[in-house]
Design a protein around this motif. Structure first.
Motif, PDB file in Angstrom:
ATOM      1  N   GLY A   1      36.889  11.591  -8.939  1.00 35.86           N
ATOM      2  CA  GLY A   1      36.915  10.258  -8.436  1.00 35.86           C
ATOM      3  C   GLY A   1      37.500   9.167  -9.258  1.00 35.86           C
ATOM      4  N   LEU A   2      37.701   9.582 -10.415  1.00 30.10           N
ATOM      5  CA  LEU A   2      38.232   8.506 -11.529  1.00 30.10           C
ATOM      6  C   LEU A   2      39.704   8.542 -11.164  1.00 30.10           C
ATOM      7  N   GLU A   3      40.283   9.994 -10.851  1.00 33.09           N
ATOM      8  CA  GLU A   3      41.751   9.995 -10.625  1.00 33.09           C
ATOM      9  C   GLU A   3      42.018   9.163  -9.366  1.00 33.09           C
ATOM     10  N   ASN A   4      41.000   9.277  -8.375  1.00 27.98           N
ATOM     11  CA  ASN A   4      41.366   8.164  -6.971  1.00 27.98           C
ATOM     12  C   ASN A   4      41.581   7.012  -7.411  1.00 27.98           C
ATOM     13  N   ASP A   5      40.452   6.336  -8.324  1.00 25.75           N
ATOM     14  CA  ASP A   5      40.396   5.052  -8.854  1.00 25.75           C
ATOM     15  C   ASP A   5      41.618   4.735  -9.718  1.00 25.75           C
ATOM     16  N   CYS A   6      42.537   5.697 -10.150  1.00 22.36           N
ATOM     17  CA  CYS A   6      43.635   5.340 -10.933  1.00 22.36           C
ATOM     18  C   CYS A   6      43.218   5.044 -12.285  1.00 22.36           C
ATOM     19  N   VAL A   7      42.130   5.609 -12.724  1.00 20.45           N
ATOM     20  CA  VAL A   7      41.826   5.441 -14.070  1.00 20.45           C
ATOM     21  C   VAL A   7      42.673   6.060 -15.209  1.00 20.45           C
ATOM     22  N   ALA A   8      43.157   5.450 -16.114  1.00 21.61           N
ATOM     23  CA  ALA A   8      44.090   6.065 -16.990  1.00 21.61           C
ATOM     24  C   ALA A   8      43.506   7.131 -17.662  1.00 21.61           C
ATOM     25  N   GLU A   9      44.735   8.291 -17.956  1.00 19.27           N
ATOM     26  CA  GLU A   9      44.145   9.650 -18.492  1.00 19.27           C
ATOM     27  C   GLU A   9      43.384   9.447 -19.717  1.00 19.27           C
ATOM     28  N   ASP A  10      43.763   8.610 -20.501  1.00 20.76           N
ATOM     29  CA  ASP A  10      43.427   8.735 -21.837  1.00 20.76           C
ATOM     30  C   ASP A  10      41.954   8.322 -22.083  1.00 20.76           C
ATOM     31  N   ARG A  11      41.428   7.285 -21.013  1.00 23.06           N
ATOM     32  CA  ARG A  11      40.158   6.758 -20.765  1.00 23.06           C
ATOM     33  C   ARG A  11      39.310   7.749 -20.024  1.00 23.06           C
ATOM     34  N   MET A  12      40.074   8.567 -19.323  1.00 19.70           N
ATOM     35  CA  MET A  12      39.111   9.430 -18.488  1.00 19.70           C
ATOM     36  C   MET A  12      38.252  10.570 -19.244  1.00 19.70           C
ATOM     37  N   GLU A  13      38.780  11.020 -20.269  1.00 18.91           N
ATOM     38  CA  GLU A  13      38.076  11.876 -21.089  1.00 18.91           C
ATOM     39  C   GLU A  13      36.716  11.584 -21.580  1.00 18.91           C
ATOM     40  N   ALA A  14      36.529  10.500 -22.097  1.00 19.29           N
ATOM     41  CA  ALA A  14      35.748   9.701 -22.721  1.00 19.29           C
ATOM     42  C   ALA A  14      34.455   9.557 -21.495  1.00 19.29           C
ATOM     43  N   ILE A  15      34.916   8.923 -20.681  1.00 18.11           N
ATOM     44  CA  ILE A  15      34.094   8.671 -19.276  1.00 18.11           C
ATOM     45  C   ILE A  15      33.471  10.042 -18.798  1.00 18.11           C
ATOM     46  N   VAL A  16      34.282  11.044 -18.656  1.00 16.90           N
ATOM     47  CA  VAL A  16      33.516  12.377 -18.289  1.00 16.90           C
ATOM     48  C   VAL A  16      32.618  12.963 -19.278  1.00 16.90           C
ATOM     49  N   ASP A  17      32.974  12.948 -20.626  1.00 18.62           N
ATOM     50  CA  ASP A  17      32.005  13.208 -21.724  1.00 18.62           C
ATOM     51  C   ASP A  17      30.714  12.480 -21.430  1.00 18.62           C
ATOM     52  N   GLU A  18      30.770  11.113 -21.422  1.00 21.98           N
ATOM     53  CA  GLU A  18      29.573  10.391 -21.179  1.00 21.98           C
ATOM     54  C   GLU A  18      28.823  10.738 -20.105  1.00 21.98           C
ATOM     55  N   TYR A  19      29.353  10.698 -18.787  1.00 18.65           N
ATOM     56  CA  TYR A  19      28.373  10.953 -17.769  1.00 18.65           C
ATOM     57  C   TYR A  19      28.131  12.530 -17.619  1.00 18.65           C
ATOM     58  N   SER A  20      28.931  13.569 -18.067  1.00  5.98           N
ATOM     59  CA  SER A  20      28.363  14.845 -17.974  1.00  5.98           C
ATOM     60  C   SER A  20      26.999  15.032 -19.236  1.00  5.98           C
ATOM     61  N   GLN A  21      27.201  13.956 -20.313  1.00  2.91           N
ATOM     62  CA  GLN A  21      26.169  14.266 -21.007  1.00  2.91           C
ATOM     63  C   GLN A  21      24.769  13.487 -20.444  1.00  2.91           C
ATOM     64  N   LYS A  22      25.058  12.440 -19.980  1.00  2.00           N
ATOM     65  CA  LYS A  22      23.970  11.629 -19.276  1.00  2.00           C
ATOM     66  C   LYS A  22      23.242  12.643 -18.142  1.00  2.00           C
ATOM     67  N   VAL A  23      24.017  13.601 -17.414  1.00  5.16           N
ATOM     68  CA  VAL A  23      23.013  14.350 -16.649  1.00  5.16           C
ATOM     69  C   VAL A  23      22.764  15.918 -17.241  1.00  5.16           C
ATOM     70  N   GLY A  24      22.999  15.934 -18.505  1.00  4.25           N
ATOM     71  CA  GLY A  24      22.834  17.008 -19.171  1.00  4.25           C
ATOM     72  C   GLY A  24      23.852  18.425 -18.802  1.00  4.25           C
ATOM     73  N   MET A  25      24.990  18.064 -18.552  1.00  2.00           N
ATOM     74  CA  MET A  25      25.779  19.109 -18.081  1.00  2.00           C
ATOM     75  C   MET A  25      27.115  19.344 -18.934  1.00  2.00           C
ATOM     76  N   LYS A  26      26.854  18.417 -20.322  1.00  2.00           N
ATOM     77  CA  LYS A  26      28.079  18.412 -21.206  1.00  2.00           C
ATOM     78  C   LYS A  26      28.597  19.854 -21.688  1.00  2.00           C
ATOM     79  N   ASN A  27      27.569  20.631 -21.586  1.00  2.00           N
ATOM     80  CA  ASN A  27      28.035  22.239 -21.999  1.00  2.00           C
ATOM     81  C   ASN A  27      28.712  23.096 -21.154  1.00  2.00           C
ATOM     82  N   PHE A  28      28.923  22.464 -19.703  1.00  2.00           N
ATOM     83  CA  PHE A  28      29.230  23.012 -18.635  1.00  2.00           C
ATOM     84  C   PHE A  28      30.636  22.799 -18.310  1.00  2.00           C
ATOM     85  N   LEU A  29      31.132  21.686 -19.099  1.00  2.00           N
ATOM     86  CA  LEU A  29      32.394  21.120 -18.295  1.00  2.00           C
ATOM     87  C   LEU A  29      33.487  22.003 -18.063  1.00  2.00           C
TER      88      LEU A  29
END
Ligand SMILES: Nc1ncnc2c1ncn2[C@@H]1O[C@H](COP(=O)(O)OP(=O)(O)O)[C@@H](O)[C@H]1O
Ligand SMILES: [Mg+2]
Length: 274
Positions: A106-134
Motif C-alpha cells: 500500500g505504501l508503494e501505491n502511495d508513492c512513499v519513498a523507498e528509504d522511509r518505507m523500511e522504518a514504516i514496515v518495521d514500526e507496523y509489523s512490530q505493532k501487530v506482533g509480526m516483526k519476526n515474520f517479515l
C-alpha cells in the motif's frame, strides 16, 4: 465544541440492479474516534454499506460525508485514502511474496519513498506482533497472523477510518480474541482512529461505542450497546443474538427472579453467589 463526524450517510439508497433496492434510505453518523459495530444477518447489506462508504459503489440517492466532505466523483480517490479496509478472508488480500512486501504494498501505491518505507514496515509489523515474520511467505501464516499483517498494511498508510468487514469471522476463538485485543490496543494509542467493524460477534458489539442493526437493507436500531441490546425482544424477533447475560436476565425474570437481573455477567454472578 462541535463533535467531529468521521462518516455520515444521509438517506442513502442503492440497488445492484435498477429493479432492486439493497440499501433502503439509511442514515447514520459515526463520530471521530468512535468504534462502531454494524450487525445483521448475511445478505442484509452490511458489506454494501462498506463499499458505498469507500466509494467503490455509487449510491442511487443520498449523500455520503467523509471527514466533513461530501463525496463526489472528483474527490472520491482522495477521500478513499483516509480509509483502510480489512476483509473477511485473509487469503484474498495477499499479493506479495513476503510479509514485508505485503505491508509495503500500500505504501508503494502511495508513492512513499523507498528509504522511509523500511522504518514504516518495521514500526507496523512490530505493532501487530509480526516483526519476526517479515521475511516469511504469507501463505504459510495462520489466519490470525494473516489478519495481523493485513491490519499492519492498512494502518501503515495512516487511515483515519478503519473498516473491518467480518475480519475475525474465519478465525478460531483465540485468533479472534487476539485481533480484537490488538484493535483495542491500537485504538488506545490513536484516539482519533474511527473503527467501523462489521461483525457477528455479539461481545465485540457489546464492547463497542455504537451499534447499528441492519435488516433487509434498512437500519433497524442505532444507539449505544445498552440502548440496542436492551431492546432484547426486537433483537430476538429479528433472530439476532444478544449477550449471554441479557439472555440470562430474561430467563431469570420469566422464573420470577427479576431481583437477580444485572448489567453484566460479572455482577450477575456476584448477585447469584452472594
Ligand atoms: N455484486 C453483487 N451483485 C448483485 N447483488 C449483490 C452483490 N453483492 C451483494 N449483493 C446482494 O445485496 C444484498 C446485500 O449483500 P451484502 O451487502 O453482501 O450483505 P452482508 O454483507 O450484510 O452479508 C444481498 O441480497 C446480496 O445478495
Ligand atoms: Mg458481508
Amino acid at each position: 465544541m462541535e463533535e467531529k463526524i468521521a462518516v455520515e450517510l444521509k438517506n442513502i439508497s442503492f440497488g445492484y440492479s435498477q429493479d432492486i433496492t439493497n440499501i433502503d434510505d439509511i442514515s447514520f453518523k459515526v463520530k471521530r474516534g468512535e468504534y462502531l459495530t454494524l450487525i445483521g444477518h448475511n445478505g442484509s447489506g452490511k458489506s454494501t454499506i462498506a463499499r458505498l462508504i469507500t466509494g467503490l459503489l455509487l449510491q442511487r440517492s443520498g449523500d455520503i460525508n467523509i471527514l466533513g466532505e461530501t463525496m463526489t466523483d472528483d474527490n472520491v480517490l482522495r477521500l478513499r485514502k483516509n480509509i483502510g479496509i480489512i476483509f473477511q478472508n485473509p487469503d484474498n488480500q495477499f499479493i506479495g511474496s513476503s510479509v514485508r512486501d505485503d505491508i509495503a504494498f500500500g505504501l508503494e501505491n502511495d508513492c512513499v519513498a523507498e528509504d522511509r518505507m523500511e522504518a514504516i514496515v518495521d514500526e507496523y509489523s512490530q505493532k501487530v506482533g509480526m516483526k519476526n515474520f517479515l521475511d516469511k511467505e504469507p501463505t504459510n501464516l495462520s489466519g490470525g497472523q494473516k489478519q495481523r499483517v493485513a491490519i499492519a498494511g492498512a494502518l501503515a498508510r495512516h487511515p483515519q477510518i478503519l473498516i473491518m468487514d467480518e475480519s475475525t469471522s474465519m478465525l478460531d476463538p483465540k485468533g479472534k480474541r487476539g485481533i480484537l485485543d490488538l484493535i483495542h490496543r491500537i485504538k488506545k494509542e490513536d484516539e482519533n482512529l474511527t473503527i467501523i467493524s462489521i461483525t457477528h460477534d455479539i461481545q465485540e458489539a457489546y464492547d463497542s461505542d455504537h451499534v447499528i442493526v441492519i435488516a433487509s437493507g434498512k437500519k433497524i436500531l442505532d444507539g449505544t450497546p445498552d440502548e440496542v441490546f436492551n431492546n432484547s425482544q426486537r433483537m430476538i424477533d429479528l433472530k439476532l443474538d444478544i449477550p449471554f447475560f441479557k439472555k440470562l436476565n430474561i430467563e431469570l425474570e420469566n422464573k420470577g427472579l427479576a431481583k437477580y437481573k444485572s448489567n453484566s455477567l460479572e455482577s450477575l454472578v456476584n448477585k447469584l453467589c452472594r
